[in-house]
Design an enzyme around this catalytic site. Structure first.
Site, mmCIF file in Angstrom:
data_model
loop_
_atom_site.group_PDB
_atom_site.id
_atom_site.type_symbol
_atom_site.label_atom_id
_atom_site.label_comp_id
_atom_site.label_asym_id
_atom_site.label_seq_id
_atom_site.Cartn_x
_atom_site.Cartn_y
_atom_site.Cartn_z
ATOM 1 N N HIS A 33 3.851 -2.892 4.972
ATOM 2 C CA HIS A 33 3.286 -4.081 4.332
ATOM 3 C C HIS A 33 2.776 -5.118 5.338
ATOM 4 C CE1 HIS A 33 2.230 -6.296 0.929
ATOM 5 N NE2 HIS A 33 3.340 -6.240 0.218
ATOM 6 N N ASP A 72 -1.511 -3.775 2.019
ATOM 7 C CA ASP A 72 -1.051 -4.476 0.825
ATOM 8 C C ASP A 72 -0.970 -3.511 -0.356
ATOM 9 O OD1 ASP A 72 -0.815 -6.934 2.127
ATOM 10 O OD2 ASP A 72 -2.963 -7.337 1.882
#
Length: 451
Positions: free
Chosen positions: A423, A427
């Protein structure tokens, strides 16, 4: 008689060193050409070093567990015929006069005295992750400094954050790096560096290892070399990447039916078994071409976009350990080529015949947790990649089938895809879209296609 120097061979573009794990031949043993002399291990695979000549092993220049650089001579083999190297040796002895010998000895002593600047981390009894060692080398942090950094990780291990805090503190002058000890004519003892307190984590005391209680019925077994490496890689990955997962269920009924129909003809024509893995790998390679943002790696504050699509294929070994051989340029292979690559790497992995280069250069990894009956899993990213896909078990389940005449319940073959991604750079939109595209390729599989 002639003397042949057995050198550590080149084992791949990114492999520069290896550790000797076992000598298969002892001094005085007879060796045939192409016969294995010793076993070595890189940070990924174990392999053997064969002799290029026939003869007698007369000298072992390194011992078990020694770290050897590619190109270094590791043994001397005496062969029949050839010129004696004594003439060359005598010439060298004539050139090196006593004064120069004394100077060389003084230089050696100087090297011994400058231990505070050594970056040979292999000599330490402590475990340091590859990421921490790379940062130490780039920032000029010596082994002596590294061993005095208070680690905040499990069992007091030095983490990425710990060493970066130390480097920042050293640059700002909060701590001083040990200086090289100048060699005087007499022996000078190098001062030991003071333990670094400036970067000691506040929560360190609460993170100390908890003593493990054992009794007479418990068995204590030391981890083997590969398990220690896996432990280090997995811990480093969790500490490095912000792991997040996306899951999606896929209807693979068409794939199951097609494979059942063609697997016998496939094996007869190609001499290879057709498993589900190459079909899944084909879909992943296509999806990576559609979403190149998943085919990247992270280096500090930089993102490296990979030109080639090299798929890592996690494989379980007979001893319970894990290894990840790599299918190079997977997007350029048809299904037959993919099946041959999967079977070749899988078979050589189980037989311990992988070469160091077989595990290098991966840009994305796939692991088949369904092999052991798992419906889905949350795999750990294979650094420095940013994603890994887990294939769950294929199961017969009741499902709603939509038709022009209406919906009805039917039995379908389904599986879960579990996508772990980093992350920091990926995303949810990209991570979720990628795994959805893999599912779309699998569900749209053409049952009339040839192999």
């Amino acid at each position: 008689m002639a003397r042949f120097e057995l050198k550590l061979p080149k084992m791949g573009e990114s492999v520069a060193e290896a550790t000797i794990t076992n000598w298969l031949k002892e001094v005085g043993d007879k060796i045939e050409a192409d016969e294995a002399v010793l076993e070595i291990a890189t940070d990924k695979v174990d392999s053997e070093v064969p002799s290029e000549v026939s003869g007698i092993l007369v000298e072992q220049l390194f011992g078990k567990d020694d770290l050897v650089q590619v190109g270094q001579t590791i043994a001397i083999i005496e062969t029949e015929g050839g010129d004696e190297p004594s003439a060359v040796t005598n010439k060298v002895e004539e050139v090196v006069v006593p004064a120069e010998v004394a100077e060389i000895e003084k230089t050696i002593e100087a090297v011994k005295e400058t231990v505070t600047t050594s970056q040979d981390f292999s000599s330490s009894d402590k475990f340091y992750s590859p990421l921490v060692k790379n940062i130490a080398k780039e920032e000029g942090v010596s082994l002596n400094e590294l061993e005095n950094i208070a680690g905040s990780g499990k069992d007091g291990r030095v983490t990425k954050e710990d060493i970066l805090k130390y480097v920042e503190a050293r640059k700002s002058g909060a701590v001083q790096a040990p200086k090289t000890v100048e060699v005087a004519p007499q022996i000078v003892e190098a001062p030991k560096a003071e333990p670094v307190k400036a970067v000691e984590p506040v929560a360190q005391k609460s993170q100390q290892a908890v003593p493990v209680s054992v009794n007479g019925a418990d068995e204590i077994v030391e981890m083997d070399r590969m398990r220690k490496l896996i432990s280090g890689y997995m811990t480093a990955s969790v500490q490095t990447s912000a792991h997040v997962q996306s899951f999606i269920e896929v209807d693979v009924t068409n794939i199951v039916k097609w494979r059942d129909k063609v697997k016998t003809a496939f094996e007869k024509r190609e001499g290879e078994k057709l498993t589900f893995t190459p079909i899944m790998m084909e879909a992943v390679a296509k999806a990576l071409k559609d979403f190149p943002g998943m085919n990247i790696s992270v280096d500090g504050d930089y993102i490296i976009k990979k030109k080639n699509i090299n798929l890592g294929m996690a494989a379980a070994l007979p001893n319970g350990n894990l290894i990840v051989p790599v299918i190079k340029n997977a997007d350029q292979l048809n299904l037959v080529g993919m099946a041959k690559a999967v079977n070749d790497l899988g078979n050589r992995a189980k037989a311990g015949k992988l070469k160091p280069d077989d595990t290098q250069g991966g840009t994305y990894t796939v692991t088949n947790v369904g092999t052991f009956g798992s419906v889905f899993g949350t795999p750990i990213i294979n650094q420095p990649q940013v994603g890994i896909l887990a294939l769950g078990a294929i199961r017969k389940v009741p499902a709603v089938i939509e038709t022009p005449e209406g919906d009805f319940i039917g039995i379908r073959q389904k599986m879960f895809l579990s996508h772990s991604y980093d992350h920091r750079v990926v995303d949810g939109a990209l991570g979720g879209s990628f795994v959805k595209r893999v599912a779309e390729y699998l569900e749209a599989f053409d049952v009339d296609r040839d192999f």
